[in-house]
Design an enzyme around this catalytic site. Structure first.
Site, PDB file in Angstrom:
ATOM      1  N   ILE A   1      -7.416   7.647  -0.871  1.00 51.24           N
ATOM      2  CA  ILE A   1      -7.334   6.192  -0.942  1.00 51.24           C
ATOM      3  C   ILE A   1      -8.137   5.686   0.251  1.00 51.24           C
ATOM      4  O   ILE A   1      -7.976   6.161   1.377  1.00 51.24           O
ATOM      5  CB  ILE A   1      -5.865   5.714  -0.891  1.00 51.24           C
ATOM      6  N   SER A   2      -9.051   4.740  -0.002  1.00 49.30           N
ATOM      7  CA  SER A   2      -9.941   4.258   1.057  1.00 49.30           C
ATOM      8  C   SER A   2      -9.147   3.600   2.181  1.00 49.30           C
ATOM      9  O   SER A   2      -8.058   3.061   1.979  1.00 49.30           O
ATOM     10  CB  SER A   2     -10.939   3.249   0.493  1.00 49.30           C
ATOM     11  N   ALA A   3      -9.732   3.631   3.371  1.00 49.83           N
ATOM     12  CA  ALA A   3      -9.138   2.928   4.507  1.00 49.83           C
ATOM     13  C   ALA A   3      -9.072   1.437   4.192  1.00 49.83           C
ATOM     14  O   ALA A   3      -9.972   0.886   3.550  1.00 49.83           O
ATOM     15  CB  ALA A   3      -9.974   3.166   5.759  1.00 49.83           C
TER      16      ALA A   3
ATOM     17  N   ARG B   1       0.828  -1.223   0.000  1.00 50.82           N
ATOM     18  CA  ARG B   1       0.000   0.000   0.000  1.00 50.82           C
ATOM     19  C   ARG B   1       0.858   1.267   0.000  1.00 50.82           C
ATOM     20  O   ARG B   1       0.456   2.296  -0.546  1.00 50.82           O
ATOM     21  CB  ARG B   1      -0.945  -0.004   1.211  1.00 50.82           C
TER      22      ARG B   1
END
Length: 215
Positions: A58-60, A32
């Site tokens: 960016i999503s969790a 990530r």
């Protein structure tokens, strides 16, 4: 090594939250920290959204995991993603569908198209195609899709996406402007549609022809 330890710690916390093993394995393999701007790399394995520029995030990780679990992804499937962002979510899906599958991902912001393509290329994901366009209209040229995920809040569930979902397929989409409900959509073999509310979420708004109008 430091990033690997942090990633392992994150994945372990997701396991305790009930995330399926297939998704956990995929998230273990995706770096990530290589999908966020350099100034946020040290925070890449905190379970929180991070800014990637252009008022996008960016999503969790837990949200990526939840959506992947709900999609019930399988090897060899053809997937449509609306909202590429940094390319991270597409990379996780790519790990699950494998080389025999493919992810088509649409992003409306040209700078993020370039950013995500670069991230995916640098990390070796060859079964993801990033397309610059209006995600609310889907991508008819590669339809039908066995799975569709939308990573932005829509005003409603676009008919354009329902039409591109294969019979027996699944779509996950947040509906609402600032606070959304996450819906699991199933297209039955007879063409009927079922819709199940999976709880409250927060995403940026979907724009475009069938999205919210830009102010």
């Amino acid at each position: 090594m430091e990033y690997e330890m942090e990633r392992s710690r994150l994945v372990k916390s997701l396991k305790y939250q009930g995330v399926g093993q297939k998704v956990l394995d995929a998230m273990t393999r995706v770096p990530r920290h290589l999908f966020v701007p350099p100034e946020y790399q040290r925070d890449a394995y905190i379970d929180a959204p991070l800014m990637i520029g252009h008022n996008q995030t960016i999503s969790a990780p837990h949200m990526v995991a939840i959506m992947c679990d709900l999609l019930d992804l399988k090897e060899g499937q053809v997937i449509l993603e609306i909202g590429t962002g940094s390319g991270y979510h597409a990379a996780v899906i790519s790990e699950i569908v494998g080389e025999s599958g493919h992810v088509y991902s649409i992003e409306c912001i040209k700078e993020l198209v370039d950013f995500s393509r670069n991230n995916l290329e640098n990390t070796g994901y060859n079964n993801v195609t990033v397309i610059h366009g209006d995600g609310s209209e889907g991508c008819p040229e590669h339809a039908p899709y066995e799975r569709i995920l939308v990573t932005a809040g829509a005003p409603d569930i676009p008919d354009s996406l329902i039409d591109q979902l294969k019979s027996g397929g699944i779509m996950v989409i947040p509906v609402g402007l600032y606070f959304q409900e996450l819906y699991l959509i199933k297209k039955e073999l007879d063409g009927s549609i079922s819709k199940n509310d999976k709880g409250g979420v927060m995403f940026v708004p979907l724009t475009g022809k069938y999205g919210f109008k830009k102010e």
